[in-house]
Design a protein around this motif. Structure first.
Motif, mmCIF file in Angstrom:
data_model
loop_
_atom_site.group_PDB
_atom_site.id
_atom_site.type_symbol
_atom_site.label_atom_id
_atom_site.label_comp_id
_atom_site.label_asym_id
_atom_site.label_seq_id
_atom_site.Cartn_x
_atom_site.Cartn_y
_atom_site.Cartn_z
ATOM 1 N N LEU A 1 0.850 -1.185 0.000
ATOM 2 C CA LEU A 1 0.000 0.000 0.000
ATOM 3 C C LEU A 1 0.887 1.237 0.000
ATOM 4 O O LEU A 1 2.080 1.158 0.284
ATOM 5 C CB LEU A 1 -0.896 0.013 1.242
ATOM 6 N N GLY A 2 0.310 2.378 -0.314
ATOM 7 C CA GLY A 2 1.112 3.586 -0.303
ATOM 8 C C GLY A 2 0.276 4.791 -0.651
ATOM 9 O O GLY A 2 -0.896 4.661 -1.002
ATOM 10 N N SER B 1 -10.528 11.184 -0.140
ATOM 11 C CA SER B 1 -9.651 10.186 0.491
ATOM 12 C C SER B 1 -10.341 9.505 1.660
ATOM 13 O O SER B 1 -10.145 8.306 1.885
ATOM 14 C CB SER B 1 -8.367 10.848 1.014
ATOM 15 N N ILE B 2 -11.117 10.262 2.421
ATOM 16 C CA ILE B 2 -11.831 9.664 3.554
ATOM 17 C C ILE B 2 -12.809 8.608 3.059
ATOM 18 O O ILE B 2 -12.881 7.501 3.600
ATOM 19 C CB ILE B 2 -12.564 10.760 4.361
ATOM 20 N N VAL B 3 -13.547 8.928 2.000
ATOM 21 C CA VAL B 3 -14.537 7.961 1.497
ATOM 22 C C VAL B 3 -13.827 6.756 0.876
ATOM 23 O O VAL B 3 -14.254 5.611 1.043
ATOM 24 C CB VAL B 3 -15.500 8.607 0.476
ATOM 25 N N ASP C 1 -10.791 5.595 1.707
ATOM 26 C CA ASP C 1 -10.222 4.808 2.811
ATOM 27 C C ASP C 1 -11.232 3.840 3.388
ATOM 28 O O ASP C 1 -10.940 2.679 3.634
ATOM 29 C CB ASP C 1 -9.782 5.740 3.956
ATOM 30 N N LEU C 2 -12.421 4.347 3.635
ATOM 31 C CA LEU C 2 -13.407 3.496 4.293
ATOM 32 C C LEU C 2 -13.984 2.468 3.311
ATOM 33 O O LEU C 2 -14.526 1.447 3.724
ATOM 34 C CB LEU C 2 -14.499 4.334 4.959
ATOM 35 N N SER C 3 -13.867 2.745 2.002
ATOM 36 C CA SER C 3 -14.409 1.811 1.009
ATOM 37 C C SER C 3 -13.477 0.632 0.756
ATOM 38 O O SER C 3 -13.917 -0.512 0.712
ATOM 39 C CB SER C 3 -14.640 2.529 -0.328
ATOM 40 N N ASP C 4 -12.198 0.913 0.523
ATOM 41 C CA ASP C 4 -11.259 -0.186 0.233
ATOM 42 C C ASP C 4 -9.811 0.190 0.472
ATOM 43 O O ASP C 4 -8.916 -0.505 -0.013
ATOM 44 C CB ASP C 4 -11.448 -0.698 -1.206
ATOM 45 N N ILE C 5 -9.578 1.275 1.213
ATOM 46 C CA ILE C 5 -8.248 1.775 1.589
ATOM 47 C C ILE C 5 -7.489 2.317 0.388
ATOM 48 O O ILE C 5 -7.060 3.453 0.376
ATOM 49 C CB ILE C 5 -7.380 0.707 2.288
ATOM 50 N N ASP C 6 -7.359 1.508 -0.651
ATOM 51 C CA ASP C 6 -6.433 1.845 -1.729
ATOM 52 C C ASP C 6 -6.838 1.051 -2.955
ATOM 53 O O ASP C 6 -7.487 0.015 -2.848
ATOM 54 C CB ASP C 6 -5.029 1.416 -1.295
ATOM 55 N N GLY C 7 -6.456 1.534 -4.131
ATOM 56 C CA GLY C 7 -6.629 0.736 -5.335
ATOM 57 C C GLY C 7 -5.551 -0.327 -5.403
ATOM 58 O O GLY C 7 -4.704 -0.445 -4.515
ATOM 59 N N CYS C 8 -5.572 -1.096 -6.475
ATOM 60 C CA CYS C 8 -4.561 -2.122 -6.690
ATOM 61 C C CYS C 8 -3.268 -1.411 -7.085
ATOM 62 O O CYS C 8 -3.104 -0.963 -8.213
ATOM 63 C CB CYS C 8 -5.025 -3.072 -7.781
#
Lengths: 414, 414
Positions: B75-76, B266-268, B270-277
């Motif tokens: 992640l990053g 970013s808040i939404v 984060d709560l949805s899936d943190i990060d893309g692939c």
């Protein structure tokens, strides 16, 4: 002159109510700090060590997926090959299920978000532990639920008596639990508590969300415990992830749910992002079919156990008197409770100046002060030979804070 | 004997209210049907042709990303390299922006979901066209908004007069528009309407969500039109995607938004899936940096224009009198309006039996009957030389339906 002052007020759109006053997450902020300081020694984030990623095997699996099947880049029905491999993986955790009960997600966080949206109306009640994974709170934030908090015993997990009392007076939408390698407490739920929890869920018809990103890392000498999903296939919704056992950048997780739930989860998934990254799913299915996971998990488990032991030893040597901590049998975290005059949020600022990071307790216990003097230390992310120095730095700062009560320390209860 | 009958009533958990009575999406059902019949000739789904995927270049980009940087699997922070490449891509669409305004998403659908969750409270009003992309309705469903519908002129796009009248009496949370290659209507918004829409958004302080998955495919001879984001950087939130120009299985899209919106998104996220692939993001950044996109899009544009022309010719030759259709200057779709006694949902069943699929109008116009005799035909998904036969089959079935009014046809208004 007041009349010449120009107020630069930005006209903004309406935002949804739940967003008002919302600040960027503490975790996201810390990711930013750690990301900008590549040489920081971080016990902070629950991320695996990139040096241990099975890069060659992932690369080979992706190349063969693209070469052999152009549909690896197309959308499509949730990949049966991958769901079958996950069902086989679940059997290694002691869980009997088949591919029709496996639902693919973009990591465990999306699983929590989808389940929250499926099960929770705004304001409805949910059960979480007082100290728990902040990602569950994040997923629930737009729904502004009523939280029913249950305490956790640091030796054997959730207080099931407290849960029972709670369920006698309310029917929450779900009970959120981590059975193994609890994040952040490091505790694993006792077998008798697993049985009682499942009985309560059945009796009160409340589903359990069993979040299990760490259960494949078991450090004890006996047989590993099976998750609660092994005891019940109707009221336990199991959440798994490849983030810790392969790599988090793949963003592949899964839910094992009763088959009747799968079409409903599909509706929430469709509206969220239609589909996961099919290319990575195809690659991962090949990686698993090639048998690459089992030896990799064995390597990780051995390595992480040694890192855990290094951290436990270092804590013994360097932390000030009055500090106590867990001995995790699973997972990636040690939870340390420092003397109550130490504020770990302030301690962290000093630690970052010295090039070491951890996570203070408060993000794990919103609405509670019990975690103000606690810290979560991830022992899995950094090389074994750097753990001693990092813990020594934190220990020295904590000792200083005890000697000089300000500004690092504060009066508890003041 | 009635007393010996056992009713097998499944005890279910509570589901959130919005889920009650929700059936699997029509689109998902059709994906299942098409997926199970690999030889079907499909004009149904808006998916690109897998035969045209740039497989070798994607494969090479991924391999080099994994080889050279283990953090491609970690992640990053949202990948600066990719956001810079997207900003450069936007300049090719005539839009000036920089990486600080680019927000990465898991495809355009996640962009719609994140924006809906950010902007819309349950029950609040939103503006959509009467005939529009069902993914926007899907994303909004959990929020049960109040829909304000605006008609669309099939020659030049949204009825801006109707929008203006509407905005004089209500302040919706957003206006959802596709400027180019409208899905499903195929229409592109006239330049004068783009300007008026932006003026209305500013005057009424209502953001426009400009969904632009198809805008890189322009088939006209003149200069391509710039999206509305080129006219306003404060009230237009632009949604882009690599699904059509590279491959949908990558699940990478983006939002170009005012910089002050990025931390909220970013808040939404984060709560949805943190990060893309992150792996795919790293690979895509390399694919773009290598200059692989521009020639690929040129190839697609030439090929799709020829397929469009093949379909328009075939419609001319085979559809019954009284059918009219659009001539799209952009995108992947022709919208055909059949004689009003034909029910295209029933027609589809017959077409599938003959091995051809399209999408009937109703999923694009919920709560309206105007689309019951319409169909959406995607000309981009199948080889040029099969288009004639497919349209001939549909035309023959439609002609039959006109001759024999039941069961394929129904009385409109009955």
């Amino acid at each position: 002159m007041a009349s010449s002052v120009h107020y630069s007020v930005r006209v903004q759109p309406y935002f949804a109510n739940w967003m008002c006053g919302n600040e960027p997450q503490a975790l996201r902020k810390l990711m930013g700090i750690v990301g900008r300081r590549p040489n920081i020694l971080s016990f902070a984030l629950g991320w695996p060590d990139p040096a241990l990623f099975p890069r060659a095997a992932i690369s080979a699996a992706l190349v063969s997926a693209i070469d052999e099947n152009p549909l690896a880049l197309q959308l499509g029905p949730p990949l049966p090959d991958l769901r079958r491999e996950i069902a086989a993986l679940m059997r290694r955790r002691g869980v009997a299920c088949d591919e029709s009960q496996v639902f693919l997600t973009a990591g465990a966080q999306q699983a929590l978000d989808l389940l929250a949206r499926l099960l929770v109306d705004p304001g409805a009640s949910v059960v979480v532990e007082e100290v728990t994974y902040p990602g569950m709170h994040m997923a629930l934030r737009p729904l502004a639920p009523t939280y029913c908090y249950v305490p956790t015993d640091e030796r054997d997990g959730m207080d099931v008596d407290a849960l029972q009392a709670l369920l006698s007076r309310t029917r929450p939408r779900f009970i959120y639990v981590m059975s193994d390698g609890h994040n952040p407490l490091g505790v694993s739920l006792a077998p008798s508590k697993r049985r009682r929890l499942v009985e309560l869920a059945r009796a009160h018809q409340v589903p359990i969300i069993e979040d299990d990103p760490y259960g494949f890392f078991q450090y004890g000498s006996g047989d590993p415990l099976a998750p609660m999903r092994a005891l019940d296939d109707e009221w336990v919704y199991y959440v798994g992830s490849f983030s810790k056992i392969v790599a988090p950048g793949l963003r592949v997780g899964w839910i094992v749910a009763p088959e009747h739930l799968i079409p409903k989860l599909s509706i929430v998934k469709d509206l969220s992002d239609i589909d996961g990254c099919t290319l990575v799913q195809h690659g991962l299915a090949r990686f698993l079919a090639a048998g690459a996971l089992a030896p990799h998990v064995d390597t990780l488990r051995r390595e992480y156990r040694e890192r855990r032991d290094a951290m436990l030893g270092a804590l013994e040597r360097h932390m000030p008197e009055g500090t106590r901590w867990s001995t995790p049998q699973s997972g990636m975290f040690v939870w340390a409770q420092l003397p109550s005059t130490i504020d770990t949020t302030i301690l962290l600022e000093h630690a970052i100046e010295r090039g070491v990071a951890f996570l203070p307790g408060p993000p794990f216990a919103p609405g509670s002060r019990i975690a103000a003097s606690a810290m979560r230390l991830c022992f899995a992310s950094c090389p074994r030979d750097r753990i001693e120095d990092g813990v020594a730095t934190i220990g020295a700062l904590a000792t200083q804070a005890l000697d000089r009560p300000t500004p690092t320390a504060r009066m508890v209860g003041a």
